[in-house]
Design an enzyme around this catalytic site. Sequence first.
Site, short mmCIF file in Angstrom:
data_model
loop_
_atom_site.label_atom_id
_atom_site.label_comp_id
_atom_site.label_asym_id
_atom_site.label_seq_id
_atom_site.Cartn_x
_atom_site.Cartn_y
_atom_site.Cartn_z
CG HIS A 52 -2.04 0.95 1.16
ND1 HIS A 52 -3.30 0.68 1.64
CD2 HIS A 52 -2.12 2.21 0.66
CE1 HIS A 52 -4.09 1.72 1.46
NE2 HIS A 52 -3.39 2.67 0.86
CG HIS A 54 -1.17 6.60 -1.80
ND1 HIS A 54 -2.28 6.44 -2.59
CD2 HIS A 54 -1.51 6.10 -0.58
CE1 HIS A 54 -3.26 5.88 -1.88
NE2 HIS A 54 -2.81 5.66 -0.66
CG HIS A 173 -10.63 3.32 1.65
ND1 HIS A 173 -9.55 4.15 1.88
CD2 HIS A 173 -11.68 3.92 2.26
CE1 HIS A 173 -9.94 5.19 2.60
NE2 HIS A 173 -11.23 5.08 2.83
CG HIS A 226 -6.20 1.87 5.34
ND1 HIS A 226 -7.56 1.71 5.32
CD2 HIS A 226 -5.88 2.57 4.23
CE1 HIS A 226 -8.04 2.29 4.24
NE2 HIS A 226 -7.05 2.82 3.56
CG ASN A 272 -9.86 8.38 5.28
OD1 ASN A 272 -10.44 7.95 6.27
ND2 ASN A 272 -10.43 8.37 4.08
CG ASP A 299 -2.47 4.69 3.52
OD1 ASP A 299 -2.33 5.07 2.33
OD2 ASP A 299 -3.48 4.97 4.20
CG HIS A 303 -0.77 14.80 1.10
ND1 HIS A 303 -1.52 14.69 -0.05
CD2 HIS A 303 -1.26 13.87 1.95
CE1 HIS A 303 -2.43 13.74 0.11
NE2 HIS A 303 -2.29 13.22 1.31
#
Lengths: 421, 307
Positions: A52, A54, A173, A226, A272, A299, A303
């Site tokens: 997981h 990003h 999710h 998660h 989240n 996860d 950002h």
Amino acid sequence: MTSYLLRGVSVLGAEPTDLLIRDGVIASGPATGADIIDAAGLVALPGLVDLHTHLREPGREDAETVETGSRAAALGGYTAVFAMANTSPVADTAGVVEQVWRLGREAGLVDVQPIGAVTVGLAGKQLAELGAMATSAAGVRIFSDDGHCVADPRLMRRALEYVKAFDGIIAQHAEEPRLTEGAQMHEGEVSTRLGLTGWPAVAEEAIIARDVLLAEHVGSRLHICHVSTAGSVEVLRQAKARGVRVTAEVTPHHLLLTDELAASYDPVYKVNPPLRTAKDVHALREALVEGVIDIVATDHAPHAVEDKECEWAYARPGMVGLETALPVVLSVLGERWDLIAERMSRTPARIAGLTGHGTDLAVGDPANLTLVDPSARRVVDPSELASRSRNTPYAGTTLPGRIVATFLRGEPTVLDGKAVK
Amino acid sequence: MIKHLRSAADLDAPTATLILDTAGEMAALAGREVKKLPTLRGRTVVNLFYEDSTRTRISFEAAAKRLSADVINFSAKGSSVSKGESLKDTALTLQAMGADAVVIRHPASGAPHRLAQWVDGSVVNAGDGTHEHPTQALLDAYTMRSRLGRLDGLKVAIVGDVLHSRVARSNVLLLTTLGAQVTLVGPPTLIPLNVAAALSPKTKVSYDLDSVLPDMDVVMMLRVQTERMQDSYFPSAREYSRRYGLDLARMRKLPEHAIVMHPGPMNRGMEITPEVADSSRSTIVEQVANGVSARMAVLYLLLGGKA
């Protein structure tokens, strides 16, 4: 291709030995001509596998790229990462997943395995071309709308069934969207005090309960992203006892941090699913040790600064995690190396059907491994992260363990704690 | 003295009492012909308002001006904020202009906490999202003390949409600190599940207004927004009024001395009937006047004035 002799290394905490890496695999015999690495006091683990991550490319290259994310992963001890589909454009076609896969190969720091979207544009309306992604060069096996829940029960049922044709798995999710409209943090005493809209635990638990029943009904595999609540652990425990083919992950931050941190209103703690209570943290730790929760997944969610340096409600949720995952898990589980290898390497590789990773480091196995110095301590400094983003919740925290070296198919990606390229 | 007023929880009992006492001195000033003190001459107070709230803004403006401060009104409309400037950049601008205090009203909970990290001056929360409105609680406490002579042991019912109310949160915290006994009343959908544990273990909760009223010294009606109906918090305005609205019949259940409060703006006919709002028990207009005194006291004390 250079050969390496890891002298005096402790494989998974066993008695020190010498480990020879030659032609990309763990080898035996004389170490003639090998570069010698003094590995005294270091522990060798199979290269970590993150289901997981990003990586933000394509679309938000200001926050992360496949290359910078790969470098962060290698520095964290990973040799394979699964890139989530919520890019821009969304990874919902063979073209996009092949692009991400190719970028990963070009970076050459970890094996980047794209995850395909379940639905077109993550909109939850219509199945994406899952088969085309599965047969693409990227060979996608995991599908997820992560960031969004596949909330429509009929669509979820179809997705679970459809991917059986190519041994795919849906990674859900779990978040009932009607119960989390406007939600900002865990619903509890802290959210009431802070006046932030609550994200109730039941919104996760209700979807997991529904989806294990759906998976049971259609005989499919299901993976839960998660997991964050004690109640979810109970639902999973019961489902597994009945023989449902469900697996689950927990993030490092849900194993360590609680909702009290939101009291600062610093959105670096906004994520989240949200940080939960100490009771949840305790249940998640127990579940991870027992195996009710199968794996740790980061996860990793980079950002840009402006998406975090603002009011809590306007900030994007997510934390970077690749470079701190193993130290956090070490601090939570202690030096239980075989358990760590199971939860962070072997089982995630098995869930994903990824060969060559998560091995026992036996002679002949691909040399995908990482070397950890368990005695080192590190104070997390956001400015030192290889990730393009700085949104770590651990700034100033002292964590145990330092990743000294990582090898991908026998080639070092990290040496002396520094990325090779 | 504390530096910022972000939450009513920033105030311990002695500090809160000092503010109320100071507000009393400020109120005495309002009766004079010249309503102005030179205390904050040369100091700059910025009213940074991201939400329309004429009543709160002019109350702070009057407070600062009566203390002779220079007042800058910075409203989100017609400023760079509408062009997308971040709170941080706005904060740095105010910092560069030398703001001694920033009074902030913002739709996001916690915005004053963020602002306080980016400016050197004092930050005063004038209402943040569904979090708090501490100067409202101070003026409410001041009003109760003026009318009833004490706060310790006072029984106060706060009635209505507690879930979304910044006024309720600040009042529970401040009144509890000052020894009052607060009962929250409303439909269960509008009372947070764990409100007592979250705010103060002494807080009571009731879903039945009629049974609570005979025992109260103060009943504070909260504004209920009719759009909550669309989210199924309650079925209709009519049913809400019937169960939780304060009309003459209900007001008669209160003890003789009890007062009726409302932070405004009111929905007449929804949570309160016009007869009650305009009755002699109502302190609604007094609350507005007391707002200026309470805010004067806050600015005076935060900016280093001596009591």
